[in-house]
Design an enzyme around this catalytic site. Structure first.
Site: not given
Ligand code: NAP
Length: 302
Positions: A132, A135-136
């Site tokens: 992701c 997200c990261d």
């Protein structure tokens, strides 16, 4: 209480099914394993949902949810379905939050990113290995990252990662991408993105965090080491359908007819979790509408 419809999954397909069900005056509840919104919540930018030239996935998901709430859709988060018991005209949806009795079920549970299966992958999840970018990606400012895969997810996320990373290396197992042409063009035109063709990532290594990957050329079998800080894996999708005892294809995608009916009467499926030639927000939305109308007709019939 017996519901008319239990919708399992809160992405675009599920929320659209909810809107259509409520507008048909059906008593509907939507169950979601996490929070309502689905996978598009972690999509940085959506450019192909008509009416919205550019919108973040999270914002679009929020609009779907608001729209469903306007028509009074009841939603329950953190409810995980374990099984659907088929008692003919009555279905019992068994969950971690008790049983839900209903006349029909619409499954819209989507998919989960597939693991690559490379040595070191599982051990380094959260320490450089990610599925992701939204997200990261933030953790890779001015760093080098490898993206594995040649589909739309790999291209759109590689492009997204160039906002943070100084270098994005795409490793793809063939010499042609699978992604939509426009996504390919954007990726090719991006000076921060380079490609390693005909190659697979065999191993991801690092002591505490990812330090390097071993890349094998599938034509020559030559193995090379590439230093990297992160590995983002986009090699396809696994349908979240394990709980559903309906007919599926060999990969677990649910088989439906044109009315989105599954092999079990009263159980319908919509969106990415079913066998479909295209997995997009636009197709998920259409699917959800068809499934809800089919459920309504089925209820009239019983
Ligand atoms: P996908 O289309 O199935 O692509 C998976 C990619 O990973 C393919 O390029 C595949 O290679 C490669 N791959 C599969 N297994 C591999 C392995 N073991 N090792 C190395 N490479 C491997 O998956 P996706 O990109 O996640 O897309 C899923 C669906 O969502 C698609 O329908 C896509 O169009 C849609 N989507 C659309 C957008 C958009 O902006 N329009 C964005 C994201 C997703 P091969 O090509 O050789 O098979």
């Amino acid at each position: 209480m017996v519901y008319d419809v239990v919708i399992i999954g809160g992405g675009p397909a599920g929320l659209t099914a909810g809107i259509y069900a409520k507008r048909a005056m059906l008593n509907a509840v939507l169950l979601e394993k996490m929070g309502v919104g689905g996978q598009i919540i972690v999509t940085d930018l959506v450019e192909n949902f008509p009416g919205f030239q550019e919108i973040s996935g999270a914002e679009l998901a929020g609009k779907f949810e608001q729209h469903a709430r306007k028509f009074g859709l009841e939603t329950k988060s953190m409810v995980e379905v374990n099984r659907i018991e088929d008692r003919g005209n009555l279905k019992i949806v068994k969950t971690n939050d008790g049983d839900f009795e209903t006349k029909t079920v619409i499954i819209t549970t989507g998919t989960t990113p597939k693991k690559l299966g490379a040595k070191g992958e599982l051990e380094l999840i959260g320490r450089g290995v990610s599925y992701c970018a939204t997200c990261d990606g933030f953790f890779f400012k001015d760093k080098t990252v490898v993206v594995v895969g040649g589909g739309d997810s790999a291209m759109t996320e590689a492009i997204f990662l160039t906002k943070m990373a100084k270098k994005v290396i795409v490793v793809h197992r063939r010499d042609k991408l699978r992604a939509e042409k426009i996504n390919q063009e954007h990726a090719f035109a991006n000076p921060k993105i380079s490609f390693i063709w005909d190659s697979v990532v065999d191993e991801i290594a690092g002591k505490q965090v990812v330090e390097k990957v071993m890349v094998k050329n599938v034509r020559t079998n030559a193995v090379s080491e590439i230093k990297t800080d992160g590995v983002f894996i986009y090699v396809g999708l696994i349908p979240n359908t394990g709980f559903a005892d309906v007919r599926k294809d060999e990969w677990g995608f649910i088989i439906t007819n044109d009315n989105r009916e599954t092999s079990v009467k009263g159980i319908f499926a919509a969106g990415d979790c079913r066998v479909t030639p295209l997995r997009q927000i636009a197709t998920a939305v259409g699917d959800g509408a068809i499934a809800a109308v089919s459920a309504e007709k089925y209820i009239e019939g019983i």
